[in-house]
Scaffold this motif. Sequence first.
Motif, PDB file in Angstrom:
ATOM      1  N   ASP A  57      14.753  -2.012  22.431  1.00 19.28           N
ATOM      2  CA  ASP A  57      16.211  -2.071  22.349  1.00 19.28           C
ATOM      3  C   ASP A  57      16.712  -2.493  20.971  1.00 19.28           C
ATOM      4  O   ASP A  57      17.889  -2.804  20.810  1.00 19.28           O
TER       5      ASP A  57
ATOM      6  N   VAL B  63      15.487  -0.143  27.390  1.00 18.83           N
ATOM      7  CA  VAL B  63      15.135  -0.662  28.716  1.00 18.83           C
ATOM      8  C   VAL B  63      15.772  -2.028  29.012  1.00 18.83           C
ATOM      9  O   VAL B  63      15.307  -2.764  29.865  1.00 18.83           O
TER      10      VAL B  63
ATOM     11  N   ASP C 248      10.089   1.659  24.935  1.00 17.19           N
ATOM     12  CA  ASP C 248      10.623   0.458  25.593  1.00 17.19           C
ATOM     13  C   ASP C 248      11.145  -0.559  24.584  1.00 17.19           C
ATOM     14  O   ASP C 248      10.708  -1.698  24.539  1.00 17.19           O
TER      15      ASP C 248
ATOM     16  N   SER D 133      15.760  -4.686  27.218  1.00 19.53           N
ATOM     17  CA  SER D 133      14.825  -5.741  26.837  1.00 19.53           C
ATOM     18  C   SER D 133      15.374  -6.452  25.603  1.00 19.53           C
ATOM     19  O   SER D 133      16.482  -6.168  25.139  1.00 19.53           O
TER      20      SER D 133
END
Length: 277
Positions: free
Chosen positions: A115, A97, A113, A99
């Motif tokens: 990275d 996402v 979510d 992030s």
Amino acid sequence: MSKTHTPAYDALSKKEWPIKVIGGLTVTFSPVLLEIPGLTHAFTTRLGGSSEAPLDSFNLGRHWPDDASRQDATANRARLCSVLGLNFGHLVVPGQVHSTNISWVSQPENLPDVDGIATVTPDMPVLLHYADCVPIILFDTYTKALAVLHAGWRGTAGGIATKAVRLISQVLNTTAEHMLAAIGPAIGSCCYPTSLEISNQLVASVNQPDGLIAWHNNRPHPDLKALNAMQLIEAGLPKVDIASYCTACQSELFYSHRQSKGLTGRQGAIASLNAIV
Ligand SMILES: [Zn+2]
């Protein structure tokens, strides 16, 4: 680029990694990581599969809306594991996402979510996917910890590479001087004009930004690979191995979000600590 590069910048020179065809797949490897016993890794290209245009031909992303493309990506992930001798049943693929979230993972789980994945678990391959963003594989030779990261401009500005070094150091009581990193194919500064605002955020992510932003036609062109490498060097890593390939210049070989205006597939960075036998 400035003519007065710092010593740290000079440590960031990019190299042409070997392109190899293995089991029908065209992949590239970090020569530095290849020398580590007990670690298997690869950076894939778009070649070697049968995914249909515009995802042709070895798409690993399940980002396309139709079921057939998603099933095709899953089949490609299984084939990649098979070709490299890795355990597809234990494969970890986070939902990325943009992030700076990094999860410490000890068994396969659903991570929507995230990275970055860090682990010391053997026989559990980690795969992240990319189309211009920067793939990073980090390995600690002291504790045999592994991390795979996805750094777009947001992740780079947020210092995801620095964060990964800090996380591994804190969790395992090791230091950056034992770590090595490989930075795979990503968009080069040649093909990456940005706004001044984005460029300024990227500059702020390192102490020595000299030479990391090129200027063409009065626009900043950040070098995302070098920015991440500089973060790692400044965090204390002795060595960062950087692939020279630009995904946008070489879009016949790699998926490029910019070059394709968003209509494209995803290549992968995969790494696994070998099963203990
Ligand atoms: Zn380029």
